[in-house]
Design a protein around this motif. Structure first.
Motif, short mmCIF file in Angstrom:
data_model
loop_
_atom_site.label_atom_id
_atom_site.label_comp_id
_atom_site.label_asym_id
_atom_site.label_seq_id
_atom_site.Cartn_x
_atom_site.Cartn_y
_atom_site.Cartn_z
N VAL A 176 0.83 -1.12 0.05
CA VAL A 176 0.00 -0.01 -0.03
C VAL A 176 0.96 1.26 0.21
N GLY A 177 2.24 1.10 -0.04
CA GLY A 177 3.01 2.12 -0.36
C GLY A 177 3.49 2.95 0.84
N LEU A 178 3.65 2.41 1.93
CA LEU A 178 4.09 2.76 3.21
C LEU A 178 5.52 2.42 3.24
N PRO A 179 6.39 3.26 4.24
CA PRO A 179 7.80 2.85 4.47
C PRO A 179 8.11 1.86 5.04
N ALA A 180 9.24 1.20 4.98
CA ALA A 180 9.55 -0.05 5.83
C ALA A 180 9.48 0.00 7.39
N ASP A 181 9.76 1.23 7.73
CA ASP A 181 9.98 1.53 9.05
C ASP A 181 8.50 1.93 10.02
N ALA A 182 7.49 1.85 9.06
CA ALA A 182 6.40 2.07 9.54
C ALA A 182 5.70 1.18 10.56
N ILE A 183 6.13 0.08 10.53
CA ILE A 183 5.61 -1.05 11.42
C ILE A 183 5.71 -0.72 12.86
N ASN A 184 6.82 -0.20 13.33
CA ASN A 184 7.05 0.05 14.55
C ASN A 184 6.51 1.40 15.03
N ARG A 185 5.69 2.08 14.21
CA ARG A 185 5.67 3.51 14.68
C ARG A 185 4.00 3.66 14.93
N TYR A 186 3.74 4.82 15.58
CA TYR A 186 2.39 4.82 15.77
C TYR A 186 1.49 5.92 14.84
N PRO A 187 0.11 5.67 14.65
CA PRO A 187 -0.64 6.32 13.71
C PRO A 187 -0.28 7.68 13.78
N HIS A 188 -0.28 8.50 15.03
CA HIS A 188 -0.30 9.86 15.00
C HIS A 188 1.19 10.33 14.44
N GLU A 189 1.88 9.55 13.97
CA GLU A 189 3.32 10.07 13.38
C GLU A 189 2.99 10.31 11.70
N PHE A 190 1.87 9.82 11.32
CA PHE A 190 1.68 9.78 9.93
C PHE A 190 0.50 10.64 9.45
N SER A 191 0.51 11.31 8.00
CA SER A 191 -0.22 12.00 7.87
C SER A 191 -1.76 11.40 7.40
N GLY A 192 -2.85 12.26 7.00
CA GLY A 192 -3.89 11.68 6.66
C GLY A 192 -3.97 10.46 5.90
N GLY A 193 -3.26 10.83 4.62
CA GLY A 193 -3.30 9.91 3.60
C GLY A 193 -2.43 8.69 3.78
N GLN A 194 -1.60 8.82 4.66
CA GLN A 194 -0.87 7.55 5.09
C GLN A 194 -1.44 6.66 6.08
N CYS A 195 -2.47 7.48 6.89
CA CYS A 195 -3.24 6.61 7.78
C CYS A 195 -4.07 5.91 6.97
N GLN A 196 -4.73 6.29 5.93
CA GLN A 196 -5.66 5.64 5.29
C GLN A 196 -5.05 4.61 4.43
N ARG A 197 -4.00 4.66 4.30
CA ARG A 197 -3.15 3.57 3.56
C ARG A 197 -3.03 2.29 4.65
N ILE A 198 -2.77 2.71 5.95
CA ILE A 198 -2.72 1.91 6.86
C ILE A 198 -4.02 1.08 6.91
N GLY A 199 -5.12 2.02 7.02
CA GLY A 199 -6.53 1.24 7.03
C GLY A 199 -6.80 0.34 6.00
N ILE A 200 -6.13 0.80 5.08
CA ILE A 200 -6.35 -0.16 3.91
C ILE A 200 -5.53 -1.36 3.78
#
Lengths: 328, 287
Positions: free
Chosen positions: A141-165
């Motif tokens: 879904v196009g997120l960086p590899a280190d996203a896995i250990n980070r928290y939702p509030h560290e991401f922008s709205g579009g990235q959060c939606q990618r996490i939701g997807i």
């Protein structure tokens, strides 16, 4: 194509204003929807705020119990099954929400959030295998590899939606319900998310139920469109047909309300835009619910509720005067 | 590329807490006082209840081996204070843990399930609020041996969870409408999974803050019971009962008040700093 999901006379009503001494009034959020969704099809559900789009989406997933009618999933009526019997079925139907940040638990890392459906439905995977699946999906879904250990509030709205997807897609569901997934995002980000959904659909071949009030987005993504007004279906047809030859006065008004980026054309179109407010769903108008705002309503519209008839092949419309809409 | 280590929520919280100097100092002080309270009396020549007929009500530093003086009956104040810290800490912590567990589970269950279950559970809380807790404690202490401190834990804990349940229920009510709870439901997570994995971690912030306020409250509540003769019985001592005794002698022998009061103030201040630090560590959004 095989039928994945069909709705038969689906109704959802909420009791409103009840107290110890007075019976509650039913608010009919969804009032009799019949629909069939084929495997691999993308269906748009459009309408104004408060027309019951989101309620319909949640009722299909049994997040809100339907008042009456059936939700038939792969030939089985799921509108009356118990919560426990429903659980294994949820593997194949997932949802993406409107508010990207609110749909992610602030106390969990992105990895834990995306892995949650796996914990429930794929207990045979161990930690490493789960992590691998999550990592793959995040990358997909196009997120960086280190996203896995980070928290939702560290991401922008579009990235959060990618996490939701990513969370919704990790089980490879057969049906993805999207409840206004782009309406909280910037226009440029909206396009990216719609493209992502398109790519995922091509790759995994799931059906999409796309709830939106944005007609342009629906046109881009969907094969067919259902137009809702006060919980009732107004028109149901292929996307092309709907935009080229709308047969319901409400659909016409909605299409006219889409802003065009052309200052010479735009002002002249405003005359045909819908006027007035949505009537209260607690006391909907008699007969055709749209008649109070309809430019071509007649006395007969107040008497009988128009049926959703198939007037052309695959084109259903609930208006007694659809012929005059077609001509003028 | 190096693999980033797996960090859970608690791992992160611990890392953030370690960076907070005030909270770390406070917890070191709490640990030191606790060690002193539990092991210190063993290294002193005086038992906490022994009367030294030669030294009655002597001030600290009087050239004898009673470092912090003695009380009216000639008992070593240093050992008695440590004993009191021990009892007070036990009562404060245990009563808080009891009220925390009951309160969080009760409040989260009521708030999340809602409807009639919520109504019934919260009415139970209302009724218990309405009962004068002193009566509950008196009834309990007539049923059991007087001065049994485990009955005290039970009584104090049974009273203390009510406010916690209300706080947690309120938080849960606002949480359960959030979309991430709906997302968990849509993923097929069961009721207990949602309560334990989503609701409880999200209410833990206010709960920790309230709990750090509860520990001193419980310690003070215990001293109030001791004052009524329902708490710790002589010759045992708690910080509350020692301060109580000291206050009666404060015009002639002020050290009897200052020694236990100093320990109490130090402990309570440290608990507050630790609570502050825990709140910051447990809430990543505030960073």
């Amino acid at each position: 194509m095989s039928i994945l999901l069909s709705l038969r006379g689906l109704k959802v009503a909420f009791p409103v204003g009840g107290s110890l001494f007075r019976a509650a009034k039913p608010l009919k959020a969804v009032d009799g929807v019949d629909l069939e969704l084929s495997a691999g099809e993308a269906l748009g559900i459009v309408g104004e705020s408060g027309c019951g789009k989101s309620t319909l989406a949640r009722a299909i997933l049994q997040l809100i119990p339907p008042t009456s009618g059936q939700v038939v999933w792969l030939g089985r009526d799921i509108s009356a099954v118990s919560v426990n019997a429903m659980r294994p079925l949820r593997k194949d139907m997932q949802i993406v929400f409107q508010d990207p940040l609110a749909s992610l638990d602030p106390r969990m890392t992105v990895g834990e959030i995306v892995a949650e459906p796996l914990r429930v439905h794929a207990g045979e995977l161990d930690r490493t295998q789960r992590r691998e699946r999550v990592q793959d999906m995040l990358q997909r879904v196009g997120l960086p590899a280190d996203a896995i250990n980070r928290y939702p509030h560290e991401f922008s709205g579009g990235q959060c939606q990618r996490i939701g997807i990513a969370r919704a897609m990790i089980l490879r569901p057969q049906l993805l319900v999207c409840d206004e997934p782009v309406s909280a995002l910037d226009v440029s980000i909206q396009a990216q998310i719609v493209n992502l959904l398109q790519d995922l659909k091509r790759e995994f071949g799931m059906s999409i139920l796309f709830v939106s009030h944005n007609l342009a987005v629906v046109r881009r993504l969907c094969d067919r469109v259902l137009v809702l007004y006060l919980g009732k279906p107004m028109e149901l047809t292929s996307t092309e047909e709907l935009y080229e030859r709308p047969l319901h006065p409400y659909t016409r008004g909605l299409i006219a309300a889409v802003p065009l980026p052309d200052p010479d054309v735009q002002p002249s179109r405003l005359g045909s835009v819908l006027s007035g407010e949505l009537p209260s769903p607690l006391s909907p108008p008699s007969g055709c619910v749209f008649r109070t705002r309809c430019p071509i309503a007649e006395a007969q519209c107040a008497r009988a509720v128009p049926e959703l008839d198939e007037v052309r092949k695959g084109h259903h419309v609930a208006c007694v005067k659809w012929q005059s809409v077609e001509q003028g | 590329m190096t693999e980033t280590p797996v960090r859970g929520f608690w791992g992160d919280a611990w890392r953030r807490l370690r960076q907070n100097r005030a909270a770390m100092t406070a917890s070191v002080v709490i640990v030191l006082i606790s060690l002193l309270a539990f092991f210190g009396p063993a290294f002193s020549p005086h038992p906490y209840d022994a009367i030294d007929w030669d030294y009655m009500a002597v001030p600290p530093g009087g050239g004898n081996d009673h470092w912090l003086g003695t009380d009216r009956l000639g008992r070593d104040l240093y050992v008695r204070t440590l004993h009191g810290v021990q009892i007070s800490l036990q009562i404060g912590l245990l009563a808080t843990v009891v009220s925390l567990i009951i309160g969080v589970l009760w409040g989260a269950t009521a708030g999340y399930l809602g409807g009639r279950i919520d109504g019934a559970m919260m009415r139970v809380v209302d009724i218990m609020y309405a009962l004068p807790y002193i009566f509950i404690v008196i009834i309990l202490s007539t049923l059991f041996d007087r001065g049994n401190i485990y009955v005290l834990f039970l009584a104090i804990g049974a009273v203390g969870w009510l406010t916690m349940a209300r706080i947690v229920r309120g938080q849960t009510l606002s949480l359960k409408r959030k979309e991430f709870i709906e997302a968990a439901l849509a993923s097929g997570v069961g009721t207990w999974g949602i309560l334990l994995r989503h609701i409880v971690p999200n209410v833990i912030g206010p709960v920790i803050i309230y709990a750090t306020l509860t520990i001193p409250q419980m310690i003070l509540f215990e001293s109030f019971l001791s004052f009524l003769g329902l708490g710790v019985q002589e010759p045992q001592a708690s910080l509350g009962s020692l301060i109580n005794e000291g206050a009666q002698e404060m015009e002639s022998a002020v050290w009897m008040l200052i020694v236990p009061a100093g320990f109490l103030v130090t402990l309570l201040t440290c608990f507050n700093f630790l609570g502050d630090g825990l709140r910051d560590a447990l809430d990543p959004r505030d960073r």
